[in-house]
Write a protein that holds these residues in place. Sequence first.
Motif, PDB file in Angstrom:
ATOM      1  N   ASN A  65       0.822  -1.213   0.000  1.00  0.00           N
ATOM      2  CA  ASN A  65       0.000   0.000   0.000  1.00  0.00           C
ATOM      3  C   ASN A  65       0.854   1.260   0.000  1.00  0.00           C
ATOM      4  O   ASN A  65       0.469   2.275  -0.583  1.00  0.00           O
ATOM      5  CB  ASN A  65      -0.954  -0.007   1.196  1.00  0.00           C
ATOM      6  CG  ASN A  65      -2.105  -0.966   1.010  1.00  0.00           C
ATOM      7  OD1 ASN A  65      -2.491  -1.273  -0.120  1.00  0.00           O
ATOM      8  ND2 ASN A  65      -2.661  -1.466   2.105  1.00  0.00           N
ATOM      9  N   CYS A 110       1.624   1.880  -3.540  1.00  0.00           N
ATOM     10  CA  CYS A 110       0.498   2.184  -4.428  1.00  0.00           C
ATOM     11  C   CYS A 110       0.211   3.678  -4.558  1.00  0.00           C
ATOM     12  O   CYS A 110      -0.037   4.177  -5.671  1.00  0.00           O
ATOM     13  CB  CYS A 110      -0.757   1.464  -3.937  1.00  0.00           C
ATOM     14  SG  CYS A 110      -0.706  -0.326  -4.173  1.00  0.00           S
ATOM     15  N   GLU A 111       0.214   4.409  -3.460  1.00  0.00           N
ATOM     16  CA  GLU A 111      -0.216   5.816  -3.512  1.00  0.00           C
ATOM     17  C   GLU A 111       0.632   6.656  -4.462  1.00  0.00           C
ATOM     18  O   GLU A 111       0.087   7.320  -5.369  1.00  0.00           O
ATOM     19  CB  GLU A 111      -0.208   6.416  -2.101  1.00  0.00           C
ATOM     20  CG  GLU A 111      -0.784   7.826  -2.058  1.00  0.00           C
ATOM     21  CD  GLU A 111      -0.911   8.364  -0.641  1.00  0.00           C
ATOM     22  OE1 GLU A 111      -1.099   9.581  -0.497  1.00  0.00           O
ATOM     23  OE2 GLU A 111      -0.821   7.565   0.319  1.00  0.00           O
ATOM     24  N   LYS A 167      -0.284   8.213  -8.596  1.00  0.00           N
ATOM     25  CA  LYS A 167      -0.035   9.580  -9.065  1.00  0.00           C
ATOM     26  C   LYS A 167       0.786   9.563 -10.355  1.00  0.00           C
ATOM     27  O   LYS A 167       0.544  10.363 -11.272  1.00  0.00           O
ATOM     28  CB  LYS A 167       0.685  10.375  -7.983  1.00  0.00           C
ATOM     29  CG  LYS A 167      -0.176  10.639  -6.747  1.00  0.00           C
ATOM     30  CD  LYS A 167       0.602  11.416  -5.687  1.00  0.00           C
ATOM     31  CE  LYS A 167      -0.273  11.665  -4.445  1.00  0.00           C
ATOM     32  NZ  LYS A 167       0.477  12.376  -3.381  1.00  0.00           N
ATOM     33  N   GLU A 198      -7.539   7.418 -12.257  1.00  0.00           N
ATOM     34  CA  GLU A 198      -7.082   6.862 -10.986  1.00  0.00           C
ATOM     35  C   GLU A 198      -7.506   5.408 -10.846  1.00  0.00           C
ATOM     36  O   GLU A 198      -6.741   4.568 -10.358  1.00  0.00           O
ATOM     37  CB  GLU A 198      -7.631   7.698  -9.833  1.00  0.00           C
ATOM     38  CG  GLU A 198      -7.071   7.304  -8.473  1.00  0.00           C
ATOM     39  CD  GLU A 198      -7.465   8.271  -7.366  1.00  0.00           C
ATOM     40  OE1 GLU A 198      -7.718   7.798  -6.236  1.00  0.00           O
ATOM     41  OE2 GLU A 198      -7.518   9.490  -7.637  1.00  0.00           O
ATOM     42  N   ARG A 215      -4.943   2.218 -10.508  1.00  0.00           N
ATOM     43  CA  ARG A 215      -4.984   1.309  -9.362  1.00  0.00           C
ATOM     44  C   ARG A 215      -5.192  -0.131  -9.812  1.00  0.00           C
ATOM     45  O   ARG A 215      -4.575  -1.065  -9.271  1.00  0.00           O
ATOM     46  CB  ARG A 215      -6.101   1.724  -8.394  1.00  0.00           C
ATOM     47  CG  ARG A 215      -6.200   0.829  -7.148  1.00  0.00           C
ATOM     48  CD  ARG A 215      -4.972   0.976  -6.273  1.00  0.00           C
ATOM     49  NE  ARG A 215      -4.723  -0.165  -5.429  1.00  0.00           N
ATOM     50  CZ  ARG A 215      -4.511  -0.079  -4.110  1.00  0.00           C
ATOM     51  NH1 ARG A 215      -4.557   1.089  -3.496  1.00  0.00           N
ATOM     52  NH2 ARG A 215      -4.234  -1.163  -3.406  1.00  0.00           N
TER      53      ARG A 215
END
Length: 550
Positions: free
Chosen positions: A424, A427-428, A432, A441, A445
């Motif tokens: 995680n 992932c963030e 972006k 988005e 993902r």
Amino acid sequence: MKLSAETRTENIDWLQNNQLDLLVIGGGITGAGIALHASAKKMAVGLIEMQDFAAGTSSRSTKLVHGGLRYLKNFEVELVANVARERAIIHHNAPHIVQPRKMLLPVYDEQDASFTDFSAEIALQLYDQLGEVSEEWRYSLITKEEVREEAPGIKEEGLLKGGLYLDYLNDDARLTISILKTAHQQGAKITNYVKAVGYLYDEENRINGVEVADKETGETFSVYARVVVNATGPWSDETRHMQKNRQESRMLPTKGVHFVVDHSRLPVKRTIYTDTGLQDHRMLFIIPRNGKTYFGTTDTPYEGDLVDPKITQEDVTYLLEAINIRFPGANLTLADIETGWSGLRPLIQPEDAKDPSDISREHEIFISEEGLVTIGGGKLTDYRLMAEDTLKTIESLLDKKFLEVDTATIHLSGGEIKAGYTFNDYCEPAIKIGVAAGLSETDARTLIDWYGTDFESVLEGLDAVKKSRLPVKDALSLQYAMQYEMALNLEDYFLRRVETLLFDYNRMRALLMPALEQMAAHYQWGEEKQQKEKEKLISAMERAHLTDLR
């Protein structure tokens, strides 16, 4: 590191002109694990697969990495301990593929129940202990009211309570491909659509190589190796029988069938593991997945075509009866089934006849007089342990020790997360990057969840797919599959590089022609080849949709 059709040509050329320490026959998860372990030990290793990678059992399982809770009923404590501990290792090495979840075991007061009010808690406690489960993920008991909330529509008669316990979601083909990509990065020479057709022998009548046929070109050639390993799963006996000396059959393949329905028809909130309710000592998985729910499995002795084990009307009747017993208000019929698949378990024939469900899933290695090493049995979850045992056998045969490695510490392709960080955490910022490149988005993902840290390589295909009529997410995925995962045709892609054919079937008609155009442009297919590939994919779609049973 690219793994393309060009890589395949280069690997075939290398295999023809170099002697290997080890040649692995079989590109399922067992062969992939052996190839990774051997290449990490700096052995000269090759792998050939007569179909596509993972085309057999390794794309047709229940798609879990689980420790085998039900094997505790047969007191297979050592097997469960070994496999249950492996779950966390595989998750650590491939966190984008193998993910921990609390699963539900409903407990019923009914005839021939696998787990009673008393034994369920003991089994779950032992399962946690054997798997060395952390406190966060340890089992807990819930009331029958809470069971009904987790599994709307579940049979209420006789329901006592439920147990929540740890197991792992997975995509079997995705995991196998990631292992193979990692083996390739370690130096293994791997290729799909190359079939072993006979053995080569030295002056002492010991196997020292394999005669193979390239199914793409029709050419045959020889591959020499100091040791040949047969890791062909259900094909193990066929591969053994190619030897000069008569070999006794050892395998007992059993068939497992699964069906997919829309989640609205079976709206469970988590994976459920329960008796069938048919008093046949079988268990049933019901698993939610991306807007669908799938359930299975059967476990019946199988004789017939190993490449394409057919789903029969008896399979449909059995699984529909079982699911409608457990969810009596669902009233599922064949019309509700969107897709299904059938796979074969490579079980080893026991000396005494038993119910297939009681046959041990332990693996076994046997060596023929001619020197062929065969690895049979086992489970997807213990692929790494099977590889370790096989490499010990090989080193003993060669009387040579290669580099000591622990594959528990080797991150698989896409799982290279920095120490101290979680998936995680990756992932963030990756989302972006995807949005900045022009993806939504949601699409970013989705691709990150599927490809993990390989997402950045996926994005490199943006320029190449500008003319594709596919949605950009699908176009990028297809381009990556051709360049980095040796997808040679549409079925390779839709069935084993992504999950679209099985779990998003209603999109397939819209995607077929744009995907064919993109692949044809990449591989420079003529009209005749395009028509052939289109027909092959439509045939695969019809099989998955159970068209001949409707």
